[in-house]
Design a protein around this motif. Structure first.
Motif, PDB file in Angstrom:
ATOM      1  N   ASN A   3       4.753   5.051  -7.737  1.00 60.92           N
ATOM      2  CA  ASN A   3       4.659   4.492  -9.085  1.00 60.92           C
ATOM      3  C   ASN A   3       3.492   3.523  -9.201  1.00 60.92           C
ATOM      4  OD1 ASN A   3       6.109   5.287 -11.224  1.00 60.92           O
ATOM      5  ND2 ASN A   3       7.806   3.859 -10.939  1.00 60.92           N
ATOM      6  N   SER A   4       3.281   2.703  -8.208  1.00 59.21           N
ATOM      7  CA  SER A   4       2.187   1.722  -8.247  1.00 59.21           C
ATOM      8  C   SER A   4       0.833   2.428  -8.199  1.00 59.21           C
ATOM      9  CB  SER A   4       2.315   0.717  -7.107  1.00 59.21           C
ATOM     10  OG  SER A   4       2.180   1.355  -5.864  1.00 59.21           O
ATOM     11  N   ILE A   5       0.701   3.511  -7.461  1.00 60.72           N
ATOM     12  CA  ILE A   5      -0.556   4.271  -7.413  1.00 60.72           C
ATOM     13  C   ILE A   5      -0.839   4.888  -8.775  1.00 60.72           C
ATOM     14  CG2 ILE A   5      -1.696   6.304  -6.418  1.00 60.72           C
ATOM     15  CD1 ILE A   5      -0.243   5.661  -3.794  1.00 60.72           C
ATOM     16  N   ASP A   6       0.179   5.467  -9.399  1.00 59.42           N
ATOM     17  CA  ASP A   6       0.010   6.038 -10.737  1.00 59.42           C
ATOM     18  C   ASP A   6      -0.393   4.962 -11.737  1.00 59.42           C
ATOM     19  OD1 ASP A   6       0.579   8.606  -9.978  1.00 59.42           O
ATOM     20  OD2 ASP A   6       2.711   8.495 -10.539  1.00 59.42           O
ATOM     21  N   SER A   7       0.187   3.789 -11.611  1.00 60.38           N
ATOM     22  CA  SER A   7      -0.131   2.678 -12.504  1.00 60.38           C
ATOM     23  C   SER A   7      -1.591   2.252 -12.346  1.00 60.38           C
ATOM     24  CB  SER A   7       0.804   1.505 -12.220  1.00 60.38           C
ATOM     25  OG  SER A   7       0.419   0.391 -12.973  1.00 60.38           O
ATOM     26  N   VAL A   8      -2.064   2.141 -11.118  1.00 63.76           N
ATOM     27  CA  VAL A   8      -3.450   1.757 -10.848  1.00 63.76           C
ATOM     28  C   VAL A   8      -4.407   2.820 -11.379  1.00 63.76           C
ATOM     29  CG1 VAL A   8      -5.154   1.365  -9.020  1.00 63.76           C
ATOM     30  CG2 VAL A   8      -2.914   0.277  -8.889  1.00 63.76           C
ATOM     31  N   ILE A   9      -4.100   4.080 -11.141  1.00 57.16           N
ATOM     32  CA  ILE A   9      -4.952   5.174 -11.631  1.00 57.16           C
ATOM     33  C   ILE A   9      -5.012   5.143 -13.152  1.00 57.16           C
ATOM     34  CG2 ILE A   9      -5.107   7.686 -11.844  1.00 57.16           C
ATOM     35  CD1 ILE A   9      -4.074   7.863  -8.960  1.00 57.16           C
ATOM     36  N   HIS A  10      -3.877   4.921 -13.784  1.00 59.79           N
ATOM     37  CA  HIS A  10      -3.814   4.865 -15.236  1.00 59.79           C
ATOM     38  C   HIS A  10      -4.660   3.706 -15.770  1.00 59.79           C
ATOM     39  CE1 HIS A  10      -2.176   5.597 -19.185  1.00 59.79           C
ATOM     40  NE2 HIS A  10      -1.842   4.316 -19.284  1.00 59.79           N
ATOM     41  N   GLN A  11      -4.579   2.530 -15.146  1.00 58.67           N
ATOM     42  CA  GLN A  11      -5.375   1.379 -15.570  1.00 58.67           C
ATOM     43  C   GLN A  11      -6.875   1.641 -15.389  1.00 58.67           C
ATOM     44  OE1 GLN A  11      -3.818  -1.871 -13.288  1.00 58.67           O
ATOM     45  NE2 GLN A  11      -2.291  -2.420 -14.839  1.00 58.67           N
TER      46      GLN A  11
END
Length: 94
Positions: A3-11
């Protein structure tokens, strides 16, 4: 973790999009400014084309008068003083 990787990629994707759009906007504004400042006024083009269609050939350019750019034409200085007010010169043909 996933989830944190997806969040960083999204940002980062939004930041990248914002940077690209900002750079594109700045580039477009700079190009518009260059055209407004450095390109000859388009208002004289019909008169110029009319003279050229009549077979009158002349040198035309851009002159800086103070801080302003103006359309200029090459004339024969010894052949000036014509017209009602004496403010016409003969065009120097090519």
């Amino acid at each position: 973790m996933n989830n944190s990787i997806d969040s960083v990629i999204h940002q980062w994707s939004w930041k990248l999009i914002a940077i690209v759009l900002g750079a594109f906007t700045i580039l477009m504004l700079a190009m518009t400014w260059l055209f407004v400042v450095y390109i000859k006024p388009l208002g004289n083009i019909p008169q110029i084309e009319s003279l050229r269609q009549q077979g009158i050939q002349f040198d035309i350019g851009s002159c800086t008068v103070g801080e302003e750019s103006k359309t200029c034409v090459r004339v024969m200085k010894k052949h000036c003083g014509y017209g009602k007010n004496g403010d016409f010169c003969v065009i120097d043909p090519k």
